[in-house]
Design a protein around this motif. Structure first.
Motif, PDB file in Angstrom:
ATOM      1  N   GLU A 285     -19.941  10.196  31.111  1.00 19.66           N
ATOM      2  CA  GLU A 285     -20.130  11.662  31.224  1.00 19.66           C
ATOM      3  C   GLU A 285     -18.853  12.477  31.022  1.00 19.66           C
ATOM      4  O   GLU A 285     -18.787  13.634  31.403  1.00 19.66           O
ATOM      5  CB  GLU A 285     -20.730  12.018  32.595  1.00 19.66           C
ATOM      6  CG  GLU A 285     -22.059  11.365  32.856  1.00 19.66           C
ATOM      7  CD  GLU A 285     -22.516  11.629  34.274  1.00 19.66           C
ATOM      8  OE1 GLU A 285     -23.049  12.704  34.532  1.00 19.66           O
ATOM      9  OE2 GLU A 285     -22.292  10.739  35.140  1.00 19.66           O
ATOM     10  N   ARG A 286     -17.822  11.869  30.464  1.00 21.46           N
ATOM     11  CA  ARG A 286     -16.552  12.572  30.192  1.00 21.46           C
ATOM     12  C   ARG A 286     -16.016  13.275  31.446  1.00 21.46           C
ATOM     13  O   ARG A 286     -15.545  14.426  31.392  1.00 21.46           O
ATOM     14  CB  ARG A 286     -16.726  13.619  29.096  1.00 21.46           C
ATOM     15  CG  ARG A 286     -17.118  13.036  27.763  1.00 21.46           C
ATOM     16  CD  ARG A 286     -17.458  14.141  26.782  1.00 21.46           C
ATOM     17  NE  ARG A 286     -18.142  13.612  25.632  1.00 21.46           N
ATOM     18  CZ  ARG A 286     -17.539  13.224  24.515  1.00 21.46           C
ATOM     19  NH1 ARG A 286     -16.241  13.322  24.399  1.00 21.46           N
ATOM     20  NH2 ARG A 286     -18.249  12.744  23.517  1.00 21.46           N
ATOM     21  N   ALA A 287     -16.130  12.610  32.565  1.00 24.32           N
ATOM     22  CA  ALA A 287     -15.691  13.227  33.835  1.00 24.32           C
ATOM     23  C   ALA A 287     -14.200  13.563  33.803  1.00 24.32           C
ATOM     24  O   ALA A 287     -13.418  12.944  33.082  1.00 24.32           O
ATOM     25  CB  ALA A 287     -15.955  12.242  34.974  1.00 24.32           C
ATOM     26  N   LEU A 288     -13.829  14.557  34.586  1.00 23.89           N
ATOM     27  CA  LEU A 288     -12.417  14.791  34.882  1.00 23.89           C
ATOM     28  C   LEU A 288     -12.057  13.738  35.925  1.00 23.89           C
ATOM     29  O   LEU A 288     -12.770  13.593  36.922  1.00 23.89           O
ATOM     30  CB  LEU A 288     -12.202  16.179  35.485  1.00 23.89           C
ATOM     31  CG  LEU A 288     -12.892  17.361  34.796  1.00 23.89           C
ATOM     32  CD1 LEU A 288     -12.557  18.661  35.537  1.00 23.89           C
ATOM     33  CD2 LEU A 288     -12.482  17.466  33.339  1.00 23.89           C
ATOM     34  N   ILE A 289     -10.993  12.984  35.683  1.00 22.54           N
ATOM     35  CA  ILE A 289     -10.643  11.883  36.600  1.00 22.54           C
ATOM     36  C   ILE A 289      -9.277  12.156  37.214  1.00 22.54           C
ATOM     37  O   ILE A 289      -8.335  12.520  36.500  1.00 22.54           O
ATOM     38  CB  ILE A 289     -10.606  10.538  35.825  1.00 22.54           C
ATOM     39  CG1 ILE A 289     -11.985  10.251  35.202  1.00 22.54           C
ATOM     40  CG2 ILE A 289     -10.169   9.402  36.746  1.00 22.54           C
ATOM     41  CD1 ILE A 289     -12.008   8.975  34.354  1.00 22.54           C
TER      42      ILE A 289
END
Ligand SMILES: Cc1cc2nc3c(=O)[nH]c(=O)nc-3n(C[C@H](O)[C@H](O)[C@H](O)COP(=O)(O)OP(=O)(O)OC[C@H]3O[C@@H](n4cnc5c(N)ncnc54)[C@H](O)[C@@H]3O)c2cc1C
Length: 415
Positions: A285-289
């Motif tokens: 989900e292309r998360a901000l990590i």
């Protein structure tokens, strides 16, 4: 009556506007916008906004939407301060976790501060839609425990946020693999987050507002702001005067030397972006990590399947010292990510660094120069300066309109 001298630079006496080094990706991607003329006459206006970065743009937008006439004056060019260097992760999480902030400012104030930033994400999305900006994308935000000993605090954080209506999910061990492409002891996920191109957003906002009468003057350094009777008088380096009812100082980290109190610590931070990658998702989900360790490593995706990596912050001393570390720091960031994801095809195409400020509690300063002053400071600080900029724009607009804003008391200099 107070006078604020804006002539003092950050870091270097000779060179002003030195807020970043290296090659910020957004400038390469977008190119430079056609310049705006400097101010060449004396003018009268309701509100003079000093600073044409994302904060000044948002303040001018809120004011003009409320029917208040304003001009924006920038010493250099719009968006060419910290804004063009921003990696622009839009997160409601303040650098100080909610459970720690509650101990510093009380639970009620801590929760209200978090809620203000939560709402700011929705507001940024609404503004982007209104002004035709297409670079803002909603993403989940996942914070992982960097060490086993951080797990307890992360669980506590998730429970406290959820208890106060900010839905946050907590997982441990292999369950985190649904959110992250590497193994971690535990992680916390929220869906209230986004990523953007802050430079493009600023220019889209300014274009929209110019069409609605907001005037923008570039290459117009403001040397001083002086309260005079019922208003404020700004003097520019070009020798012109701006008489206004109010002034908003959205001068970013260059405001450092002009504040009523010494409340900001400056840091240098580093970032790089990969080259374009094959059309495949880097991670779910292309998360901000980001992580719990300090300073924290963070990652986000960007157009053309690129990946932005940032962190490795150190105390700021001088622009030249910040820039001298650029290669070393970005190589270290690359190694940090390779350690986490050995199979990820990751290179380093553009690298840059910037100066940012932090405060004792992670909260911004959005306040008048003194109790009844007509000069406002709009200072976003820390890792989520952009969400603070939206909050600042709302507080200042309401104050000028004479409307009570429940968030105004949270970010005062004397808190
Ligand atoms: C590398 C990096 C990564 C970041 N990542 C994030 C992130 O992921 N998420 C996030 O929310 N925030 C992030 N930030 C912080 C965010 O970028 C800043 O909070 C934001 O850009 C500040 O915008 P601003 O408009 O207040 O300041 P600026 O963009 O610096 O604009 C201030 C403007 O004021 C003008 N000015 C100054 N003095 C005068 C004067 N005397 N007269 C006239 N004009 C003047 C300058 O020319 C400048 O254009 C990051 C910052 C850096 C450096």
């Amino acid at each position: 009556m107070s006078t604020i001298d804006l002539g003092r630079p950050v870091g270097s006496e000779e060179k002003r506007y030195d807020l970043y080094g290296g090659v910020p990706f957004w400038l390469v991607r977008n190119g430079i916008e056609p310049p705006h003329a400097p101010l060449t006459e004396d003018i009268n206006v309701e509100v003079a906004v000093v600073g044409g970065g994302i904060t000044g743009a948002l303040c001018a937008h809120h004011l003009s939407e409320a029917g208040i006439g304003c001009v924006v004056l920038d010493a250099h060019g719009a968006g060419l301060g910290s804004t063009c260097a921003s990696t622009a992760l839009l997160q409601y999480e303040i650098d100080t976790p909610l459970h720690e902030l509650a101990e510093l400012v009380g639970t009620n104030n801590a929760v209200r501060s978090y809620r203000a930033c939560w709402d700011a994400i929705d507001e940024l999305q609404a503004i982007a839609k209104r002004v035709g900006h297409r670079g803002l994308e909603r993403r989940p935000s996942v914070q992982y425990a960097s060490r086993h000993r951080h797990v307890g605090d992360l669980r506590k954080e998730a429970m406290m946020r959820s208890a106060h209506g900010m839905l946050t999910t907590f997982e441990q061990g292999s369950a985190c693999r649904a959110w992250l492409p590497f193994d971690v002891p535990a992680a916390l996920r929220t869906d209230q987050a986004a990523e953007m191109d802050a430079w493009r957003f600023t220019h889209d906002l300014q274009r929209h507002d110019r069409e609605r009468g907001v005037r923008m003057f570039e290459r117009t350094p403001v040397l001083s702001v002086e309260e005079n009777g019922g208003g404020v008088l700004l003097r520019t380096k070009g020798g012109f005067r701006v008489q206004a009812k109010y002034c908003v100082l959205a001068t970013g980290y260059e405001a450092h030397g002009t504040l009523p109190k010494d409340v900001v610590r400056l840091h240098s931070t580093y970032a790089f972006i990969s080259g374009p990658r094959k059309a495949q998702q880097a991670w779910p989900e292309r998360a901000l990590i980001w992580e719990t360790a300090r300073p924290y490593l963070y990652l986000r995706t960007a157009p053309d399947e690129r990946i932005i990596v940032g962190g490795r912050d150190v105390p700021f001393r001088a622009p030249a010292m910040r820039d001298a570390l650029l290669d070393l720091k970005c190589e270290a960031l690359l190694k940090d990510v390779r350690r986490l994801m050995p199979d990820l095809d990751l290179d380093r195409e553009f690298s840059w660094c910037g100066t940012f400020g932090s405060t004792k509690d992670g909260l911004p300063y959005i306040d008048r120069a003194s109790k009844r002053s007509r000069i406002w400071f709009a200072l976003g600080m820390g890792g989520n300066g952009i969400t603070f900029s939206v909050v600042a724009a709302g507080i200042i607009r309401d104050s000028i309109l004479g409307v009570r804003n429940p968030n105004a008391s949270l970010f005062r200099f004397d808190r």
